[in-house]
Design an enzyme around this catalytic site. Structure first.
Site, PDB file in Angstrom:
ATOM      1  N   ASP A   1       0.833  -1.203   0.000  1.00 23.00           N
ATOM      2  CA  ASP A   1       0.000   0.000   0.000  1.00 23.00           C
ATOM      3  C   ASP A   1       0.868   1.254   0.000  1.00 23.00           C
ATOM      4  OD1 ASP A   1      -2.274   1.497   0.023  1.00 23.00           O
ATOM      5  OD2 ASP A   1      -2.811   1.089   2.107  1.00 23.00           O
TER       6      ASP A   1
ATOM      7  N   ASN B   1       1.409   3.339  -2.982  1.00 24.01           N
ATOM      8  CA  ASN B   1       1.979   3.756  -4.272  1.00 24.01           C
ATOM      9  C   ASN B   1       1.474   5.142  -4.676  1.00 24.01           C
ATOM     10  OD1 ASN B   1       3.024   1.205  -4.314  1.00 24.01           O
ATOM     11  ND2 ASN B   1       1.720   0.443  -5.964  1.00 24.01           N
TER      12      ASN B   1
ATOM     13  N   ARG C   1       0.235   7.604  -2.772  1.00 26.89           N
ATOM     14  CA  ARG C   1       0.772   8.680  -1.919  1.00 26.89           C
ATOM     15  C   ARG C   1       2.238   8.956  -2.233  1.00 26.89           C
ATOM     16  NH1 ARG C   1      -1.200   5.943   3.302  1.00 26.89           N
ATOM     17  NH2 ARG C   1      -1.788   4.394   1.754  1.00 26.89           N
TER      18      ARG C   1
ATOM     19  N   THR D   1     -10.668  -7.013  -5.347  1.00 27.13           N
ATOM     20  CA  THR D   1     -11.955  -6.936  -6.065  1.00 27.13           C
ATOM     21  C   THR D   1     -12.464  -5.490  -6.041  1.00 27.13           C
ATOM     22  OG1 THR D   1     -12.919  -7.782  -4.008  1.00 27.13           O
ATOM     23  CG2 THR D   1     -12.765  -9.324  -5.821  1.00 27.13           C
TER      24      THR D   1
ATOM     25  N   ASN E   1     -10.563  -2.800  -6.185  1.00 25.34           N
ATOM     26  CA  ASN E   1      -9.731  -1.927  -7.033  1.00 25.34           C
ATOM     27  C   ASN E   1     -10.321  -1.683  -8.424  1.00 25.34           C
ATOM     28  OD1 ASN E   1      -6.536  -3.121  -5.701  1.00 25.34           O
ATOM     29  ND2 ASN E   1      -7.752  -1.353  -5.120  1.00 25.34           N
TER      30      ASN E   1
ATOM     31  N   ARG F   1      -5.234  -1.863   8.677  1.00 27.08           N
ATOM     32  CA  ARG F   1      -6.414  -2.632   8.269  1.00 27.08           C
ATOM     33  C   ARG F   1      -5.968  -3.878   7.532  1.00 27.08           C
ATOM     34  NH1 ARG F   1      -7.797   2.388   6.551  1.00 27.08           N
ATOM     35  NH2 ARG F   1      -7.075   1.985   4.430  1.00 27.08           N
TER      36      ARG F   1
ATOM     37  N   SER G   1      -8.204  -5.204   5.113  1.00 23.84           N
ATOM     38  CA  SER G   1      -8.768  -4.967   3.776  1.00 23.84           C
ATOM     39  C   SER G   1      -9.120  -6.225   2.984  1.00 23.84           C
ATOM     40  CB  SER G   1      -7.817  -4.094   2.950  1.00 23.84           C
ATOM     41  OG  SER G   1      -7.664  -2.847   3.561  1.00 23.84           O
TER      42      SER G   1
HETATM   43  C1  FPP Z   1      -1.830   0.127  -3.333  1.00 23.14           C
HETATM   44  O1  FPP Z   1      -1.367   1.446  -3.384  1.00 23.14           O
HETATM   45  C2  FPP Z   1      -1.339  -0.632  -4.449  1.00 23.14           C
HETATM   46  C3  FPP Z   1      -2.117  -1.213  -5.402  1.00 23.14           C
HETATM   47  C4  FPP Z   1      -3.582  -1.165  -5.402  1.00 23.14           C
HETATM   48  C5  FPP Z   1      -1.541  -1.940  -6.533  1.00 23.14           C
HETATM   49  C6  FPP Z   1      -0.306  -2.710  -6.259  1.00 23.14           C
HETATM   50  C7  FPP Z   1       0.508  -2.736  -7.482  1.00 23.14           C
HETATM   51  C8  FPP Z   1       1.847  -2.745  -7.541  1.00 23.14           C
HETATM   52  C9  FPP Z   1       2.711  -2.834  -6.380  1.00 23.14           C
HETATM   53  C10 FPP Z   1       2.571  -2.623  -8.835  1.00 23.14           C
HETATM   54  C11 FPP Z   1       2.426  -3.737  -9.803  1.00 23.14           C
HETATM   55  C12 FPP Z   1       2.327  -5.082  -9.206  1.00 23.14           C
HETATM   56  C13 FPP Z   1       3.078  -6.151  -9.570  1.00 23.14           C
HETATM   57  C14 FPP Z   1       2.822  -7.460  -8.936  1.00 23.14           C
HETATM   58  C15 FPP Z   1       4.174  -6.050 -10.524  1.00 23.14           C
HETATM   59  P1  FPP Z   1      -2.441   2.606  -3.578  1.00 23.14           P
HETATM   60  O2  FPP Z   1      -2.542   2.906  -5.006  1.00 23.14           O
HETATM   61  O3  FPP Z   1      -3.721   2.235  -2.900  1.00 23.14           O
HETATM   62  O4  FPP Z   1      -1.728   3.767  -2.802  1.00 23.14           O
HETATM   63  P2  FPP Z   1      -2.422   4.942  -1.988  1.00 23.14           P
HETATM   64  O5  FPP Z   1      -3.215   4.305  -0.868  1.00 23.14           O
HETATM   65  O6  FPP Z   1      -1.271   5.748  -1.488  1.00 23.14           O
HETATM   66  O7  FPP Z   1      -3.294   5.699  -2.955  1.00 23.14           O
END
Ligand code: FPP
Length: 247
Positions: free
Chosen positions: A20, A22, A24, A66, A68, A195, A197
């Site tokens: 989690d 990415n 931010r 699911t 996402n 969490r 989730s």
């Molecule tokens: C959560 O961060 C991350 C995801 C929903 C996607 C995960 C994907 C990757 C790590 C990259 C590709 C995966 C592979 C297996 C190569 P968020 O987007 O919810 O972050 P945030 O809560 O800060 O907005």
């Protein structure tokens, strides 16, 4: 890799991670969210390697839930493209390192091109045996998984191949998409969220949790090592007393 895990006495057999933060990570840099996911994919590569070196046998990553699917369309499309490119790029490294690729979740919901690529890479990594299993949870939700298992069990009872009094812990386990994988020993969640989730709800009954404020794109070898150290320092009682465990 020159990691030293010699001070870690007890390495978890199965580590599962809720990746989690990415978005931010990208926002802090005023970049778009996909750049955060791209950097997150780098972490996937690095942590897979670190887990292998540490002796982790099963690594399970929550890559797409699911829920996402309700993200903006361009992010959803971008994530599937990223995943397909990543698997293609890392395929030979997985094979060389004897890492089998595995999936849980509704693979049938994935865009066809991504699904075909993913299943092809999976077959290729399985062909010559493996020492480690990398499971990606894609279009996965634990409640949904439990509903599917319940329906399958109910159907067996209906047609008479199973009696309700025969249903045990193992019956549920065998009807989940994680069948064949041991329960996770350690579940890590990055980015400061406390969490679970909808991730591995049944399977995590006795798992240890590790929460860190580090955002997933910044979660690299030192952070992983710290999580393993934390796990090694814990006593897992599985409902028993210290005395029963000989403590
Ligand atoms: C959560 O961060 C991350 C995801 C929903 C996607 C995960 C994907 C990757 C790590 C990259 C590709 C995966 C592979 C297996 C190569 P968020 O987007 O919810 O972050 P945030 O809560 O800060 O907005």
């Amino acid at each position: 890799m020159t990691l030293s895990y010699t001070d870690i006495e007890r390495v978890p057999r199965h580590v599962a991670i809720i990746m989690d933060g990415n978005g931010r990570w990208a926002k802090k840099r005023t970049w778009n969210r996909l750049r955060g996911h791209r950097e997150g994919a780098e972490s996937v590569d690095i942590i897979t390697e670190a887990a292998r070196v540490a002796g982790v046998e099963y690594l399970t990553l929550y890559a797409f839930s699911t829920e996402n699917w309700s993200r903006p369309q361009d992010e959803v499309v971008g994530l599937w493209e990223l995943l397909g490119d990543f698997l293609e790029k890392k395929k030979s490294k997985l094979i060389t390192n004897r890492i089998r690729l595995h999936f849980i979740g509704h693979m049938e919901h994935l865009p066809e091109k991504t699904r075909e690529k993913a299943l092809r890479v999976k077959r290729e990594t399985e062909a010559n045996g493996w020492d480690m299993t990398l499971t990606l949870a894609l279009s996965y939700g634990s409640r949904d998984e439990l509903i599917c298992a319940t329906k399958a069990i109910a159907e067996k009872v209906r047609v008479g191949t199973l009696r309700s009094e025969q249903i045990t812990d193992a019956t549920i386990t065998e009807h989940l998409s994680t069948v064949g994988l041991p329960d996770p020993d350690l579940i890590i969640r990055t980015s400061g969220e406390l969490r679970i989730s909808n991730f591995l709800l049944w399977q995590s009954a006795y798992a240890e949790y590790y929460f860190t404020d580090t955002l997933w794109p910044d979660f690299r070898e030192p952070e992983f090592l710290e999580a393993l150290r934390s796990y090694a320092g814990r006593t897992r009682r599985f409902g028993k007393t210290d005395e029963q465990l000989g403590g």
